[in-house]
Design a protein around this motif. Sequence first.
Motif: not given
Length: 572
Positions: A85, A120-121, A126, A133-134, A136-137, A140-141
Amino acid sequence: MPKPTLRAAFAVPALATALAAALAVAPALPASAAGHTLVVNAGAPFRPVTHVASGGLYALAENNRPADTTLLPLRMHTLTQPPPGVGQRPNGQPPGGDALLVAPQADRVGAAQVIRMPDIYPDFPYKWVSWDDWLSKVDRMVSARLAATSVSNVVAWEIWNEPDWTWNTAAAGDFNAGWVRTVQRIRTRDTVTPVAGPGYASWDANRMRAFLTTARASNALPDIVVWHELGHSSASIASHVAAYRSIEASLGISPRRVFINEYAATDEVDVPGRVTNYLAKLERAGVWAADRAFWYEYGTVNGLVTNNTQPTGSWWLYKWYGDMAGSMVTTTPPAQTGLDGFASYDSTRRRVDVVFGDEAGGNAVRITGLGALGGTVRVTLEATPASGRFTAVTAPTTIATSTHTVTNGEITVPVANMTATSAYHLVVEPTSGVPAYQQRYEAENASVFRAERLSAASASNGGYVGRIDNTGDPRSQSYVDFVVAVPQARAYTMTIGYANGTGVTATQGLAYNGGAWSTVSYPPTGSWGQFGATVTTTVTLKAGYNTIRLAKGAPYFSGGTGYAELDYLQLT
């Protein structure tokens, strides 16, 4: 650092302006007076050849860029790639280099991957949004990696990049606390994959001590310790590693692997002579791995390859490095700046390789410890230029081939008219009896995944790979990849030196060039770490480079039985 030390998601004209400014204020490349001597002791090995500094940040891009043919000769060690992502737009390029998408190619060439999570950003530096937000990222990763069950070459999560200037303390709070929080979040999903950090832009002892103290207290120590060596700092690499080891010991922390995952500044990375200086100091410092810094375009190993298939002048430096086998041997430069080099001795080929540079004029290389090569030796000297990123160099230039008499186990080779920006390569071999191609490949020189390089007096070249123990989970499977080169497409007899102290026959999987798996059986031997036993099988290889895998566990292989230690494989 006062400027981005990695890459920035600027528009291309802005990047060009920034680089021009950086070059204008950067110190000039070394131009020391001629007449210096690099001393090489071929009889003083200090570590196995593992090509520790042959990695690259954003080295690969999707769609097999650059071509496998350019990567296999380099025997790449470690890659730092963006996460699944990926949003990062390096230097105005579209997002790319997703670690899971380039994994099949990295796997084919025997390279491990470290995933850089903050990429991812989309922006660099960054732009922090929020902890929700972080995290949740992060979720996902990690979930994407866990779903990629055919990917086994990811060896770490890199939590952040250059937090000493890219972490938004005002919005996100203290970085050390943020590190702990992120590691804890990863561990809710992934308790297996190592974590790497802190990834500082430059060495800072006080900052590192504070970080390690917090991480230790919270059970969140990095498995791999990361910082960057950029901007004419190669002379300090050994002292920085020593300072880290001192801090580590003072805090009661067991030794971690040191990963310098960015080295060489903008005006250094494409200069073979200057990069040689970095490689020499990284090898002597004993780092686990080091990656060429990213400054321009991804998918080129940071300037080693142009047009996807053509080598630049810098590529040949890394090709010489990739050709090394056996043991790294001691090199002593005349000073910490200017002339330096690194060297290896392969006892099975009776061959010494010396790569050196970063000096102009007439200089010399003195090589001692040559008694095993006989009374006379053949010496080949070649050079590769600083061609830049976009000029192909089809071959290095052979400067001289000569015969030298070995006196008291040593020779001195004068090298006239050196150019500081070029790199040079000396090959020292017996005048007769040299094999037509490398036939023996030491296991400790290979790519080792979730196993250990160990030493034993009875092992070929003194080293072997043991603790090849894990099956099942692609995050922990144990295997060894040998990148070999053969002169013809044909069937070869492959002899494997091994030890098996279990008392019963053990098995491992064998596959080459991504083909079907077969089984190798290892009858029991006297004990662990005692070598001399061999088994043989037949492999059908293509002319040129091939990757041979011996595995206790690996994707698409159900797993071996028992346990065996690997000493070498030999192709005849």
